[in-house]
Design an enzyme around this catalytic site. Sequence first.
Site, PDB file in Angstrom:
ATOM      1  N   GLY A  53       0.567  -1.425  -0.254  1.00 53.33           N
ATOM      2  CA  GLY A  53       0.086  -0.466  -0.214  1.00 53.33           C
ATOM      3  C   GLY A  53       1.023   1.442   0.273  1.00 53.33           C
ATOM      4  N   GLY A  55       2.613   2.413  -2.274  1.00 49.25           N
ATOM      5  CA  GLY A  55       2.698   3.387  -3.698  1.00 49.25           C
ATOM      6  C   GLY A  55       3.830   3.196  -4.884  1.00 49.25           C
ATOM      7  N   LYS A  56       3.651   1.144  -4.057  1.00 53.70           N
ATOM      8  CA  LYS A  56       5.214   1.015  -5.722  1.00 53.70           C
ATOM      9  C   LYS A  56       4.421   0.927  -7.186  1.00 53.70           C
ATOM     10  CE  LYS A  56       5.972  -2.417  -2.555  1.00 53.70           C
ATOM     11  NZ  LYS A  56       4.768  -2.362  -2.486  1.00 53.70           N
ATOM     12  N   SER A  57       3.805  -0.138  -6.874  1.00 52.42           N
ATOM     13  CA  SER A  57       3.034  -0.167  -8.895  1.00 52.42           C
ATOM     14  C   SER A  57       3.033   1.186  -8.725  1.00 52.42           C
ATOM     15  CB  SER A  57       2.280  -0.913  -8.590  1.00 52.42           C
ATOM     16  OG  SER A  57       2.265  -2.343  -8.300  1.00 52.42           O
ATOM     17  N   TYR A  58       2.097   2.053  -8.494  1.00 55.64           N
ATOM     18  CA  TYR A  58       1.981   3.024  -8.883  1.00 55.64           C
ATOM     19  C   TYR A  58       2.955   3.871  -9.611  1.00 55.64           C
ATOM     20  CZ  TYR A  58      -0.049   8.113  -9.779  1.00 55.64           C
ATOM     21  OH  TYR A  58      -0.062   9.298  -9.609  1.00 55.64           O
ATOM     22  N   ASP A 216       8.901  -4.050  -9.869  1.00 55.60           N
ATOM     23  CA  ASP A 216       7.664  -4.194  -8.645  1.00 55.60           C
ATOM     24  C   ASP A 216       8.539  -5.285  -7.696  1.00 55.60           C
ATOM     25  OD1 ASP A 216       5.550  -2.756  -7.010  1.00 55.60           O
ATOM     26  OD2 ASP A 216       4.565  -3.187  -8.973  1.00 55.60           O
ATOM     27  N   GLY A 219       4.745  -6.266  -1.726  1.00 50.76           N
ATOM     28  CA  GLY A 219       4.998  -5.203  -0.070  1.00 50.76           C
ATOM     29  C   GLY A 219       5.635  -6.145   0.747  1.00 50.76           C
TER      30      GLY A 219
END
Length: 438
Positions: A53, A55-58, A216, A219
């Site tokens: 949650g 924000g890695k993928s974003y 990516d 998490g």
Amino acid sequence: MQVQIGSHVFTYDYVYGLSGSKSSQLFEECVVPLVDTLLCGYNATVLAYGQTGSGKSYTMGTNYHGEANDGAIAHRVMEKIFEKVNKVRDEREFLIRVSFVEIFKEKVFDLLDQHSDGQVMRTRRDLRRVPIQIREKTLGDITLVGVNEPAVKSKEEMRLFLARGSLNRATASTRMNSHSSRSHAIFTIYIEQKRKTSSSHCNSGDLLVSKLRLVDLAGSERVKRSGPNGLRFKEGIHINKGLHALGNVINVLGDEKKRKKGAFVPYRDSKLTRLLQDSLGGNSKTIMIACISPADSNAGETVNTLKYANRARNIQNKAVINRNPVPAEIQAQLHLACSDDTSLKETQVSGVVESGAPCIIISSDSEGSDCGYIILSDDESISADDNAVEISDGKADVKYIEISDNDGVEISDDKYIEISDNDVEISDGKADGNLCCA
């Protein structure tokens, strides 16, 4: 630049967001230099790490489903690569390919598999998928057997493959993230390039082969907070296992004393560390982006992430230009093999004939009739004695035949070279000594 949380002090190259620089500067300051080196023949890796949650993928753009998100690293990398490639297309030839894989429950799957259905894949009801096997080449390069690597000619085409793979990636809902990635994803861009020449007979210059990995990571999560159960719980175990193995590798590589002692690096403890072997301490220019949450409730995970990234900063990679030399003289010989009337062009050869050529064609007469040929494989060599040229195994250190007036293989006016099953004999009856390479 230093970051202090309580009694903990960490040192980083850049800090973005809140009191740091604007996050929009991240790409220009950190990623653009990697793209520049990519086109110079270096390997590069961008690695995003953080709790679920954060924000890695974003940030990476690996959750792309066709929507406009030009701020993500993956999208801006595509634009920058083709912007630079288009500027030098008149000088160089390019072949660009992509691959997209995920590591799900310690198995590697191809997200670009044409026989996959996105909705079925995301719920993991399709048990017919075959895991991709990891292999190590002679020089230590890690390769994936059977993975799809389609060629692309534009950024739009590359985005389509990114969107297809993103749709197939494993995701699920947890208490901390309604769209939590349940696998580690690696999107790789391969670039092969070679300078063009004005001559139509040969290609001079070296072939540069480089790759950029956009990683990516799933998490890190604490079971008590994310509340997984059943399959989600087992997935969380595998995620944390891979991240723990990555942490062990970073601990060894980031410790100067252990590096000097030549300590063992446990790359084989997980599929993730095996695939990232050259990105961590190997032949790659690598940056790690540590994504953290500003919420006080996540302070424990934030400190762990900062420790993780601080240790990774101490890793010393050994990036080199990936050059594949193509000898100009061999190229010239190859292009002299055939003429417009499909007859063979003959050339008098002296000095050294390199075994890098696919074969040596020995002409039987000056009018270009049928030729015999010798094919050299990797484990074969040609040696000359008084009356024959034998092909033998296990002598790969012999790389050439010397043809001169007083040494090597002599072809006189009354002798010719004849191909038999296992050797090349010099016999009487023909008066020709011309050789040509194909």
